[in-house]
Design a protein around this motif. Sequence first.
Motif, PDB file in Angstrom:
ATOM      1  N   ALA A   1    -111.642  11.057 -80.183  1.00 28.21           N
ATOM      2  CA  ALA A   1    -110.212  10.918 -80.461  1.00 28.21           C
ATOM      3  C   ALA A   1    -109.897   9.487 -80.864  1.00 28.21           C
ATOM      4  O   ALA A   1    -110.624   8.554 -80.500  1.00 28.21           O
ATOM      5  N   PRO A   2    -108.796   9.279 -81.579  1.00 28.56           N
ATOM      6  CA  PRO A   2    -108.368   7.900 -81.866  1.00 28.56           C
ATOM      7  C   PRO A   2    -107.952   7.203 -80.585  1.00 28.56           C
ATOM      8  O   PRO A   2    -107.572   7.867 -79.606  1.00 28.56           O
TER       9      PRO A   2
ATOM     10  N   HIS B   1    -106.120   5.805 -77.556  1.00 31.07           N
ATOM     11  CA  HIS B   1    -104.820   6.191 -76.996  1.00 31.07           C
ATOM     12  C   HIS B   1    -103.887   4.980 -76.977  1.00 31.07           C
ATOM     13  O   HIS B   1    -104.294   3.866 -76.611  1.00 31.07           O
TER      14      HIS B   1
ATOM     15  N   TYR C   1    -108.775   9.594 -72.543  1.00 35.51           N
ATOM     16  CA  TYR C   1    -108.572  10.309 -73.804  1.00 35.51           C
ATOM     17  C   TYR C   1    -109.517   9.804 -74.882  1.00 35.51           C
ATOM     18  O   TYR C   1    -109.129   9.638 -76.032  1.00 35.51           O
TER      19      TYR C   1
ATOM     20  N   GLU D   1    -111.108  14.366 -78.094  1.00 33.36           N
ATOM     21  CA  GLU D   1    -110.022  15.289 -78.404  1.00 33.36           C
ATOM     22  C   GLU D   1    -109.902  16.356 -77.304  1.00 33.36           C
ATOM     23  O   GLU D   1    -110.907  16.946 -76.900  1.00 33.36           O
TER      24      GLU D   1
ATOM     25  N   TYR E   1    -100.615  20.279 -73.354  1.00 34.96           N
ATOM     26  CA  TYR E   1    -100.483  19.343 -74.466  1.00 34.96           C
ATOM     27  C   TYR E   1    -101.839  19.176 -75.149  1.00 34.96           C
ATOM     28  O   TYR E   1    -102.881  19.614 -74.637  1.00 34.96           O
TER      29      TYR E   1
ATOM     30  N   TYR F   1    -104.208  16.156 -77.301  1.00 37.16           N
ATOM     31  CA  TYR F   1    -104.334  14.777 -77.794  1.00 37.16           C
ATOM     32  C   TYR F   1    -105.596  14.682 -78.640  1.00 37.16           C
ATOM     33  O   TYR F   1    -106.668  15.086 -78.193  1.00 37.16           O
ATOM     34  N   PRO F   2    -105.449  14.145 -79.862  1.00 39.24           N
ATOM     35  CA  PRO F   2    -104.184  13.825 -80.536  1.00 39.24           C
ATOM     36  C   PRO F   2    -103.448  15.106 -80.893  1.00 39.24           C
ATOM     37  O   PRO F   2    -104.073  16.138 -81.139  1.00 39.24           O
ATOM     38  N   GLU F   3    -102.119  15.036 -80.933  1.00 41.20           N
ATOM     39  CA  GLU F   3    -101.354  16.240 -81.239  1.00 41.20           C
ATOM     40  C   GLU F   3    -101.459  16.572 -82.718  1.00 41.20           C
ATOM     41  O   GLU F   3    -101.034  15.782 -83.564  1.00 41.20           O
ATOM     42  N   PRO F   4    -102.019  17.739 -83.055  1.00 42.10           N
ATOM     43  CA  PRO F   4    -102.177  18.077 -84.476  1.00 42.10           C
ATOM     44  C   PRO F   4    -100.882  18.560 -85.103  1.00 42.10           C
ATOM     45  O   PRO F   4     -99.973  19.037 -84.407  1.00 42.10           O
TER      46      PRO F   4
ATOM     47  N   ALA G   1    -105.774  22.273 -84.802  1.00 41.71           N
ATOM     48  CA  ALA G   1    -106.743  21.174 -84.942  1.00 41.71           C
ATOM     49  C   ALA G   1    -108.092  21.662 -85.451  1.00 41.71           C
ATOM     50  O   ALA G   1    -109.025  20.873 -85.577  1.00 41.71           O
TER      51      ALA G   1
END
Length: 324
Positions: A199-200, A202, A217, A220, A240, A242-245, A299
């Motif tokens: 994931a990118p 946070h 985080y 993903e 939820y 993360y990241p929210e697509p 995603a």
Amino acid sequence: MADKLETRMPVSEAWPELPLSAWQDTYETLQRWMQIVGKIKLAQCPLINHWWNVTLLVTPRGLTTGPVPHGVRTFHIDFDFLEHELVIETSEGRGRRIALSPRSVAFFYRDVMAALHALGLDVKIWTMPVEVDERTPFEQDTKHASYDREYVQRFWRILLQADRLLNLFRSRFVGKASPVHFFWGAMDLAVTRFSGRKAPPHPGSPNVGRYVMLEAYSHEVSSCGFWPGLGYGEPAFYAYAYPEPAGFKTYPVKPTEAFYSPEIGEFLLPYNAVRTGTAPDQAVLSFLQSTYEAAAETAKWDRAALERADMVFEEQAVTELGRS
């Protein structure tokens, strides 16, 4: 039909009322007590990915740290919400018990540390509470001093049901998934599924070190759980990504009482909708599954590789469990 899915006790006992206004003082006190115990575990346990080493686990009597190392010794700390005691026991068979009763965070901190010292378990922790706006150090906090036995037990009884259903939901996934565990920072019971992709970084959250969120985080996720109330204002199941697509927040989810909260950035299913419904288990399971699908579909997760192909979810699974 669903003897093994639904609890055999009356729904009103398995899913009791838990209005935040009735126990908020106790909630805020208990949250800080749990952070003291959680930070003891944090200080002693080696880091496991996403901070899985620091969480508490639901038990038939309350919550436990599970085994905690101290040199070549081992101990555990349990919140016993039946006898209303904090139980500390060591691998030598020694132990201490502290009554859970109305007392300040400062007194609780003092008593816990004294009990550990008496057992030869000296542990140092950072005494600043986290994930709360009011951050008085534990040893100075004389404001939070409430403990309502009835509402603590109600909270724990809901955790028992949530733990049961989250574990059932977890069993449908063969990819990387967290245990079902209790995070003492925000006071939520959670389980997390991972796509396998990084994931990118946070961006961080209030009252939490950014390094904590970067570790939590790093990959993903699709995460869900139960939260007793301070963020939303009332208890709710949440979910939820993360990241929210793109498209996640508008994805159709079940049941009809579920909705996406732009303020929180999560799907929510109000607890009262669950407890007053005709089929609480099915309501929760449909929420967990549909919100996971919202994350996985938008995603583009490799669902064929991550999900069990030999088990059917939702109504068919409920029917089969009831027949067995």
